[in-house]
Write an enzyme that holds these catalytic residues in place. Structure first.
Site, PDB file in Angstrom:
ATOM      1  N   GLY A 154       0.858  -1.190   0.000  1.00 14.01           N
ATOM      2  CA  GLY A 154       0.000   0.000   0.000  1.00 14.01           C
ATOM      3  C   GLY A 154       0.889   1.232   0.000  1.00 14.01           C
ATOM      4  N   ARG A 235       0.510  -3.331  12.437  1.00 10.22           N
ATOM      5  CA  ARG A 235      -0.189  -3.561  13.694  1.00 10.22           C
ATOM      6  C   ARG A 235       0.250  -4.910  14.231  1.00 10.22           C
ATOM      7  NH1 ARG A 235      -1.435   1.044  13.965  1.00 10.22           N
ATOM      8  NH2 ARG A 235      -3.526   1.925  13.995  1.00 10.22           N
ATOM      9  N   ASP A 259       7.741  -2.211  15.986  1.00  8.27           N
ATOM     10  CA  ASP A 259       7.264  -0.914  16.487  1.00  8.27           C
ATOM     11  C   ASP A 259       5.907  -1.053  17.172  1.00  8.27           C
ATOM     12  OD1 ASP A 259       7.435   1.941  16.751  1.00  8.27           O
ATOM     13  OD2 ASP A 259       6.000   2.156  15.104  1.00  8.27           O
ATOM     14  N   GLU A 264       0.088  -3.265  23.792  1.00 10.84           N
ATOM     15  CA  GLU A 264       1.013  -2.146  24.047  1.00 10.84           C
ATOM     16  C   GLU A 264       0.305  -1.045  24.843  1.00 10.84           C
ATOM     17  OE1 GLU A 264       1.710  -1.379  19.813  1.00 10.84           O
ATOM     18  OE2 GLU A 264       0.558   0.470  19.996  1.00 10.84           O
ATOM     19  N   HIS A 282       5.966   2.188  19.323  1.00 12.53           N
ATOM     20  CA  HIS A 282       4.915   2.605  18.369  1.00 12.53           C
ATOM     21  C   HIS A 282       5.121   4.083  17.985  1.00 12.53           C
ATOM     22  CE1 HIS A 282       0.495   1.970  16.963  1.00 12.53           C
ATOM     23  NE2 HIS A 282       1.150   2.796  16.154  1.00 12.53           N
TER      24      HIS A 282
HETATM   25  C1  8YV Z   1      -0.747   6.320  15.832  1.00 14.33           C
HETATM   26  C2  8YV Z   1      -0.836   4.745  14.033  1.00 14.33           C
HETATM   27  O1  8YV Z   1      -1.955   6.823  15.451  1.00 14.33           O
HETATM   28  O2  8YV Z   1      -1.243   5.808  11.979  1.00 14.33           O
HETATM   29  C3  8YV Z   1      -1.512   4.878  12.717  1.00 14.33           C
HETATM   30  O3  8YV Z   1      -2.336   4.009  12.401  1.00 14.33           O
HETATM   31  O4  8YV Z   1      -0.937   3.760  14.670  1.00 14.33           O
HETATM   32  C4  8YV Z   1      -0.040   5.842  14.603  1.00 14.33           C
HETATM   33  O5  8YV Z   1       0.262   6.854  13.728  1.00 14.33           O
HETATM   34  C5  8YV Z   1       0.051   7.313  16.586  1.00 14.33           C
HETATM   35  O6  8YV Z   1       0.829   6.596  17.449  1.00 14.33           O
HETATM   36  C6  8YV Z   1      -0.766   8.310  17.345  1.00 14.33           C
HETATM   37  O7  8YV Z   1      -1.548   7.745  18.302  1.00 14.33           O
END
Ligand code: 8YV
Length: 316
Positions: A154, A235, A259, A264, A282
């Site tokens: 993607g 994820r 990450d 988490e 993360h």
């Molecule tokens: C989190 C993320 O949103 O873009 C995503 O899906 O997991 C990250 O960018 C970021 O840690 C803010 O909460």
């Protein structure tokens, strides 16, 4: 006119919080001692939820907000939002794609380099005096010219692949179908096990959903093998974490750079005992530039919704 009431699930930097507070009546769920009581008190008035990728909005939260019109996610991933519940009630959902793509790709590539070249240990080697005491740092593994697999071509996977080309890596990618924007030299491999078997480094860049849960399971991990490296910037749910830990502990997988983690920030303590993992909090989208752009887009979506205008980045 009274300001719309919104529910905020997690903290934002001040540069996002201040404009949000100026525009809306914000109910901060993350500051509540009793979440259920907080939701019962404020949920009935809430017209929007401002959330984050990893926090999302589950069925109970959505059900507690009978007047809910829109959920704005600060993040590209919306897997933690119960989309079925939203569909059923015509609730709109937005996310923050594009603005974070390059930073996430940068961190993924950095994680590969840091891990392959043993840079964390090397830094310690300098600081703790080992260099002077013991001499040269142990040799590490090169990256350039190696085979990379990208599971999920993607936006983010594509940017990772582009960067890896600069390291003269051979690039294969897995997806449901070949992507027409892929480079002619990049090979399409539909089966994740086959993709892993022909990769030295496997990047997981798939948007998570129920369909991709544990797509990287024992077979994929073992196909990558004792010399292989797994990099996850998507994820945790995309990977069977128990199978990953088992393989890392037994040496059936060479190493991992991660990450994201199940549960988490309270990750499985087995990770902390491993020497062959690089652990990140993360943080792939965690730069000032990207987070500012994400916050702006989160607000732009809310503003557009309440102005009756088209949503800039709608998921639903
Ligand atoms: C989190 C993320 O949103 O873009 C995503 O899906 O997991 C990250 O960018 C970021 O840690 C803010 O909460």
């Amino acid at each position: 006119m009274s300001r719309p009431e919104i529910l905020q699930t997690g903290p934002y930097p001040a540069w996002d919080q201040d404009p949000l507070d100026a525009q809306f009546t914000v109910h901060r769920l993350f500051e509540a001692d009793d979440r259920a009581a907080f939701l019962a008190e404020h949920g009935p008035h809430v017209r929007a939820i401002a959330t984050r990728g990893e926090l999302g909005a589950d069925a109970a939260m959505i059900a507690a907000c009978p007047q809910l019109e829109v959920i704005s996610v600060y993040g590209v991933g919306f897997d933690a939002v119960d989309l079925e519940a939203c569909r059923a009630r015509g609730i709109r959902v937005t996310n923050t794609p594009d603005v974070l793509t390059a930073d996430v790709a940068d961190l993924g590539v950095a994680m590969m380099l840091v891990q392959s070249r043993g840079m964390i240990g090397a830094e310690r080697w300098v600081r703790d005096g080992s260099w002077a005491e013991k001499g040269l740092y142990p040799l590490q593994r090169r990256v350039w010219g190696k085979r990379a697999g990208i599971l999920g071509l993607g936006r983010i996977g594509f940017e990772v692949a582009k960067r890896l080309q600069g390291f003269d890596m051979q690039i294969s990618y897995g997806e449901v179908s070949p992507r027409n924007h892929a480079h002619p030299d990049w090979q399409f491999v539909a089966d994740p096990v086959a993709l892993a078997a022909q990769s030295d480094v496997l990047f997981v860049t798939l948007a998570a959903s129920a369909a991709t849960r544990h797509i990287v399971g024992r077979e994929v991990i073992e196909a990558l093998g004792p010399e292989g490296m797994l990099v996850n910037i998507s994820r945790a749910s995309n990977i069977d974490e128990t199978a990953l830990l088992d393989a890392l502990e037994a040496g059936r997988l060479g190493s991992a750079a991660l990450d994201v983690f199940e549960g988490e920030p309270a990750l499985n303590p087995r990770f902390l005992a491993l020497k062959n993992v690089l652990l990140q909090p993360h943080h792939a989208s965690g730069t000032y530039e990207t987070r500012q752009a994400m916050g702006q887009l989160l607000r732009d979506n809310l503003t557009a919704h309440f102005a009756g205008q088209p949503l800039p980045t709608a998921v639903l």
